[in-house]
Design an enzyme around this catalytic site. Structure first.
Site, short mmCIF file in Angstrom:
data_model
loop_
_atom_site.label_atom_id
_atom_site.label_comp_id
_atom_site.label_asym_id
_atom_site.label_seq_id
_atom_site.Cartn_x
_atom_site.Cartn_y
_atom_site.Cartn_z
N HIS A 141 38.53 78.32 28.93
CA HIS A 141 37.93 77.40 29.64
C HIS A 141 38.82 76.39 30.50
O HIS A 141 38.48 75.72 31.60
CB HIS A 141 36.72 76.69 29.32
CG HIS A 141 36.95 75.56 28.16
ND1 HIS A 141 36.90 75.71 26.78
CD2 HIS A 141 37.27 74.27 28.44
CE1 HIS A 141 37.33 74.57 26.35
NE2 HIS A 141 37.33 73.71 27.26
N ASP A 182 36.74 82.39 24.01
CA ASP A 182 37.12 81.13 24.68
C ASP A 182 38.69 81.04 24.49
O ASP A 182 39.30 79.89 24.25
CB ASP A 182 36.61 79.86 24.28
CG ASP A 182 36.73 78.69 25.21
OD1 ASP A 182 37.09 78.98 26.14
OD2 ASP A 182 36.10 77.54 24.92
N SER A 260 41.04 69.91 24.78
CA SER A 260 40.81 71.70 24.51
C SER A 260 42.13 72.43 24.73
O SER A 260 42.85 72.29 25.52
CB SER A 260 40.05 72.08 25.87
OG SER A 260 38.78 72.01 25.43
#
Lengths: 317, 317, 317
Positions: A141, A182, A260
């Site tokens: 992402h 992911d 992230s």
């Protein structure tokens, strides 16, 4: 006192990259604010000088000691452990910026730069160095715009540290990605720079209560260390394609927007997970103390296929 | 930079149970989202397998050691301490779900189940095992709907671990409650299961700075451990009936929605308080780092009356 | 899953004092809520009794020990270290209340009091004792209303602890301030009270990963201790006059509204920074885990000029 009646509609699992604008047509608040941008640029330079100063740590004169008791020795040793852990692992952590080229009427998009206005930062995230050939692991992402780009205007900039402690910035080319887990792999051109790959641990023998450490770039503040414990194991978090990622690690180490893709590290300095999501109020990306990482054992299964084939090996089970 | 001019109207003390819907007539986002519900069910099963794996901890092969210095011994020992503390205390912590029976046109509400649609989860909280006969202590506000139910549709489900490490779920019957101290007692039918009651400490000799540990179910993530220190003592927090609960313990261990009713534990594994509230933005239930627990000395005064008489002994002073 | 598309517009760096109302004409929610006000008053008294009880710590009977292994010794010693650190440093931390006198039709504003309605609390913050003559260091933005007052109605109340552990409250007179570094100096009349100045450390030899401790008054909860590590160094944060404060210390120790102006302390008990800002959602002032302090080396350069001249020595470089 407030009854938490609307809780479910206000909070949700948030993926922890930091997008500064929702669509490519809207102006980016990040680049339109000179001050915020200056802060980011500056902290890059600082990060490099900070890394240099680490070399002198054990020869620095110790500050005068206020408490003169035996117990301080253990306290000091624990602090030194965390300081050394950061010094040894942070060179393997990278800062990822999602860029969108500004359409150039003169038709050349060869050189991207946020400083001359030919590109703008669309979001930021973290990643870590997978091997010496320049593969970088991050969340899907974080680089989803680049991975699904049809305009040809999406780019990805990676800020790394080489083995000499020098910062350098490279374009990251997308090698492979798997939305179901992911995860994504980028590659940067080494050009003679020597990289320090992260040392991978295992996530199958973790225990709730053990210490863990997150390194990343929350809100663009590079090379940020936060600490906590493993809060839970075997969690499920949703993946970008709507399926569940199993075996996720829960931690109370602060993870915010921009973390992230960065590593969650155990006290041996080994990567045990990829920081991915927090449970928080919608739209804020602010750490709640309930944060999640994809377990490294899953990463170790997926990434080699992405490196070699560029696509997930969906029939591997 | 933002002047915090409207702070008082945006933030407030939030009680930390997790209500998924404000009224019984509105659809519950929790049960209407299959994914979110799957996550919760799954983590129950995982919690059990995780507990089983703890038995093998000290015989696991140690991971290779990156830092070869004397100081790591102390660091490792401290980590083992927290890991062991969680293993020894978490079996005494329970997960509480507030259910509302869906009115059955066929007229039978005997068996409640969120899976066949005969009940829906209205909120979740935490609690801990008080004694071997099945008494459970939690916050009053976690079970307020059941305590004040006039419809006959409110139920309470308790997920426990027995002495063998097996998870089981029982209906919790309300035994007594005292809104003035935000405390309630449930009782579950043991049916041959052996419970491990929490070991109670004392809150009158606490010191700011000592370590503390919260175990509970923030956002439904079961058996979550968060860590911090005692940040303050002698605080006052409002009770559900509007009076003040004195002597509250303040901690920076993350406490979020769903932690309510769970124990705050000292480094000896003793319960020193009941996690109850955080100071946060209205409507989010997200930990701010300024969190509060009812002191165990107060709990020890109140709970025996609730167990025996079912009502607070209001003239006891 | 939520794309963090509007992140930049929702979050920002927040200065960490706690304003209860934005303009002097609007009623203050803080004083209009009797309960909230009672809580604050009460916690003042408690703070004093808590400090008194610290004297007996090492003679208190130790609680029974659940784990009987060598490792606990180190764990206990570390806890004692933090407890002692708080006891030795917290008497140097003060609680600052911004007051606005209510215009008195009888024309006398000599005695200010929030209890008789002659003043109302406009905001709160923290500070620390600079020297034995009564100089107090805090953030400029904590006392900005007083510093720029033209109405003659702004006052500042400082709650201190003297060397005997007794709380007392004094009016703080503004001595000097420098918005470019977000620093200000107050002075209180000693009247025979003996103060314990904070011990200053240095910020030029800090290392990411070392432990740090924040003491202050988040949301008015006095003498709150929160703990974490140095998360980053060399950060830039915006000052109240729009310029950048360089070399800021980033920490994951929780810093919330009301912590502004309080000290960040290392494990030797030395002040290494002035807690100033957090990166959070606009309007909440809730700690995100990405928090900032002005480095003490900067404070040490600026404050002496403010003490002597009352104005910043702008040509000192």
């Amino acid at each position: 006192m407030v009854a938490l009646s609307s809780l479910q509609s206000l909070t949700s699992l948030i993926l922890m990259n930091s997008y500064s604008s929702s669509s490519s047509s809207s102006p980016s608040p990040s680049t339109s604010s000179p001050k915020a941008f200056l802060t980011r640029r500056k902290s890059i330079f600082f990060a490099s000088s900070v890394l240099g100063s680490f070399l002198h740590f054990y020869t620095d004169p110790a500050p005068s000691f206020q408490f003169a008791r035996a117990e301080e020795d253990e306290f000091e040793q624990e602090e030194e452990h965390v300081v050394q852990l950061f010094q040894e692992t942070s060179p393997s952590v990278v800062f990822i910026k999602d860029l969108e080229l500004v359409k150039n009427p003169k038709g050349t998009n060869e050189i991207m730069s946020t400083e001359d206005g030919s590109a703008k930062v669309e979001g930021t995230g973290s990643g870590f160095i997978w091997d010496k050939t320049g593969h970088i692991v991050t969340n899907y992402h974080v680089v989803a715009k680049l991975a699904t780009d049809t305009s040809g205007l999406q780019r990805c900039e990676v800020v790394l540290v080489d083995a000499n402690g020098s910062n350098f910035t490279k374009e990251g080319k997308i090698i492979g990605f798997d939305p179901a887990y992911d995860l994504a792999v980028l590659k940067v051109d080494m050009e003679g720079n020597e990289l320090i790959p992260a040392i991978l641990g295992t996530s199958n023998d973790l225990h709730v209560g053990q210490s863990c450490f997150a390194i990343g770039n929350p809100y663009g503040y590079e090379n940020t260390l936060t600490t906590g414990v493993v809060s839970g194991l075997g969690r499920e978090i949703p993946s970008p394609n709507g399926k569940a990622i199993r075996g996720a690690i829960q931690t109370d180490a602060a993870i915010n927007s921009g973390n992230s893709g960065g590593p969650l590290i155990d006290s041996y300095g080994h990567v045990i997970g990829v920081n991915t999501a927090t449970f928080t109020r919608k739209g804020t990306g602010i750490s709640s103390g309930v944060n999640f990482a994809i377990p490294i054992d899953t990463v170790v299964k997926i990434v080699p296929y992405l490196v070699v084939y560029g696509t997930p090996y969906t029939d591997r089970y």
